[in-house]
Design a protein around this motif. Sequence first.
Motif, PDB file in Angstrom:
ATOM      1  N   GLY A  26       0.777  -1.371   0.204  1.00 19.29           N
ATOM      2  CA  GLY A  26      -0.074  -0.014   0.081  1.00 19.29           C
ATOM      3  C   GLY A  26       1.066   1.252   0.088  1.00 19.29           C
ATOM      4  N   ASP A  27       2.102   1.121   0.090  1.00 14.34           N
ATOM      5  CA  ASP A  27       2.879   2.333  -0.024  1.00 14.34           C
ATOM      6  C   ASP A  27       3.889   2.276  -0.965  1.00 14.34           C
ATOM      7  N   ASP A  28       4.890   3.213  -1.026  1.00 19.51           N
ATOM      8  CA  ASP A  28       5.738   2.967  -2.416  1.00 19.51           C
ATOM      9  C   ASP A  28       6.748   1.869  -2.114  1.00 19.51           C
ATOM     10  N   CYS A  29       7.052   1.777  -1.250  1.00 17.47           N
ATOM     11  CA  CYS A  29       7.828   0.339  -0.774  1.00 17.47           C
ATOM     12  C   CYS A  29       7.264  -0.210   0.376  1.00 17.47           C
ATOM     13  N   ALA A  30       7.552  -1.496   0.727  1.00 16.85           N
ATOM     14  CA  ALA A  30       7.524  -2.307   1.658  1.00 16.85           C
ATOM     15  C   ALA A  30       8.945  -1.958   2.645  1.00 16.85           C
ATOM     16  N   VAL A  85       7.986 -10.256  -3.008  1.00 17.40           N
ATOM     17  CA  VAL A  85       7.118  -9.405  -3.845  1.00 17.40           C
ATOM     18  C   VAL A  85       6.773 -10.059  -5.463  1.00 17.40           C
ATOM     19  N   VAL A  86       5.593  -9.370  -5.865  1.00 18.13           N
ATOM     20  CA  VAL A  86       5.096 -10.132  -7.166  1.00 18.13           C
ATOM     21  C   VAL A  86       4.626  -9.028  -8.040  1.00 18.13           C
ATOM     22  N   SER A  87       5.321  -9.229  -9.307  1.00 16.47           N
ATOM     23  CA  SER A  87       4.567  -8.383 -10.285  1.00 16.47           C
ATOM     24  C   SER A  87       4.075  -9.111 -11.362  1.00 16.47           C
ATOM     25  N   PHE A 122       1.984   0.175  -4.516  1.00 17.84           N
ATOM     26  CA  PHE A 122       2.685  -0.931  -4.076  1.00 17.84           C
ATOM     27  C   PHE A 122       1.865  -1.841  -3.208  1.00 17.84           C
ATOM     28  N   GLY A 169       4.443  -6.912  -1.165  1.00 22.23           N
ATOM     29  CA  GLY A 169       4.175  -5.987  -2.146  1.00 22.23           C
ATOM     30  C   GLY A 169       4.119  -6.462  -3.499  1.00 22.23           C
ATOM     31  N   GLY A 170       4.055  -5.821  -4.287  1.00 23.15           N
ATOM     32  CA  GLY A 170       3.826  -6.080  -5.954  1.00 23.15           C
ATOM     33  C   GLY A 170       3.514  -4.974  -6.847  1.00 23.15           C
ATOM     34  N   ASP A 171       3.292  -5.422  -7.973  1.00 23.16           N
ATOM     35  CA  ASP A 171       2.769  -4.406  -8.853  1.00 23.16           C
ATOM     36  C   ASP A 171       2.045  -5.376 -10.196  1.00 23.16           C
TER      37      ASP A 171
END
Lengths: 353, 353
Positions: A26-30, A85-87, A122, A169-171
């Motif tokens: 939910g933020d720009d980075c974890a 993290v997953v994109s 994010f 996080g992810g994208d």
Amino acid sequence: MPNEFEYIAWLRSQTPADARVRIGPGDDCAALAPPARELLVTTDMLMDGTDFILSEVDPRRVGRKAMAVNLSDIAAMAGIPIAAVVSVALPRPTPPSPLPEGKGEQAREITELEATSADSSFSPFPSGRGDGGVGSSDGPFSSGGVSLPKQLYLGLRDIADAFGVPIVGGDTNTWTNKLVISVTALGEATARGPVRRSGAKPGDWLFVTGPLGGSILGHHLDFTPRVREALLLHEAVELRAMLDISDGLAADLNHICEESKCGAVVVAEAIPISDAARELSRTSGKTPLQHALGDGEDFELVFAVSPTDGTKLLHQPPVPGLAKIGECIEAGLWIEENGERKSLAPTGWVHAL
Amino acid sequence: MPNEFEYIAWLRSQTPADARVRIGPGDDCAALAPPARELLVTTDMLMDGTDFILSEVDPRRVGRKAMAVNLSDIAAMAGIPIAAVVSVALPRPTPPSPLPEGKGEQAREITELEATSADSSFSPFPSGRGDGGVGSSDGPFSSGGVSLPKQLYLGLRDIADAFGVPIVGGDTNTWTNKLVISVTALGEATARGPVRRSGAKPGDWLFVTGPLGGSILGHHLDFTPRVREALLLHEAVELRAMLDISDGLAADLNHICEESKCGAVVVAEAIPISDAARELSRTSGKTPLQHALGDGEDFELVFAVSPTDGTKLLHQPPVPGLAKIGECIEAGLWIEENGERKSLAPTGWVHAL
């Protein structure tokens, strides 16, 4: 776009609390608590048509595989996985809707750029703002049954949860093209340090953690990464070189030999052969042994230990399924079959002498 | 496949030594010295046709953008970037060559799986074993001039090197489809901690670090992530909330408002408008202000500080280009134009009252 926001809310609600996660999706980075020891990083990208065939498999299995191949790389260093993290690029069945009126000739690119910029929030699978397919009834976020991104996420979580790995996080993107999923896993070395590919010595014994070959029949999607096995082995003995078998036993042994600047000889009769390799050999025109040597994506570990440690493993195996398959030598890659030594190609091909 | 191995050798030769990198490309994972403070993680995936149009741009600019959007997310938390990994799916112009004889009906999938498993060797752009396109004269690894993967890598390195970020690993794949590139960047928080989106309070002043709008004309590919600016600002004042403008000023302000549970009002005349926004407005049917409010991918920072800190920034700006654009209020998203307050949609649309 209620489905999109419902989906993000659902994702956040699905993310369990974890003491190491200071800032989650939910933020720009974890942000994670700093690891005490060396930080391990690995990334693997899977594509529809190459690593799986989306039209033929449950997407949940695709999610599982995407997480498992990454945790398998952490296992290959005998590391403790700590986060992932997953994109993704999700297929969108319909082309973007016609442009609103009043946009100039740059409109096409601008619309695309706008869709792009959704990436910034994010969160695993925060779908694209301005993205024509999102929220449409036939898009990937549709809720007729369980949607593709939800199934993928559930699959990712199946494996992540099994190893206590928070997805931080992810994208998420959509496009009118095939599914691509890329995971980056982070891990932490144990007090004994990460196990490299380069520490094998002539005289070392070679082991694998389980049967090999024929993973195309399903194992390549459903395997369990050998995270626990690696840690138990690393605790029991000094692992001098290790990797997870993804290119095939012969190719991966060759990687160890190249990095360790040594050779290896394996004993054909000692190589554990999977039921799938036997099944596949009935139609493939290859022997079960050829499948065990050459097929990829077994994701068992192959490792080298001293003879003393090897003896210890044979007498008191800390994990089930261990098999001694051969030894390291000065040079070359060889296989002994019926007592006869033949040259083994990294492809798994055995050269008759 | 000499080109493939030459390429990997070239990549390894291009990877500079870095004291924090304990294990670089070439093993199952990279290993980094543990960061002293909170570990930041972000990932962004870019796709051809969405985030860039490969046929129209120099691939080196694509590589730059892929790295820059990730470092921009580290900047948005006022973090120090420490490393990155890169996974790619490279377009392969020709379908795989005909199968060798003697393979059964499973041969197609097996070949694909074998190509897949190349992913395991952890190196930026280690191309696929068993991959028909690799090494062929028209494949992505061809060396007629500088190949696509080399140009991408050089672009990634342009930005990474500018910020002292080692590229410690990756996963390279080829497929008969469009280019996808996914970067994961790691960072470290400063002693002041990461800056979130959620700390803004009514009364805070809002700033941006540079002119906005029209990035589609080139800035979205060529921008410099505001890593240094964020660190200088974070040192000078207490940054209460911050993010990098990727969805457009209005949308990103709205993100801050949502996470901080407050509102915001911006002053139209105070918003710095880029030359590109003015140029674009000549053909787009939008005003330069509309572009500044609604266009994405400016990658300037927007942040909230106390009025005291805001005054300090106005009198002694630690970085050039700062502009105070408005203030946080209790609720709503608003714009004041000629002294009149109007509702501002997160899309950048201004509702006349």
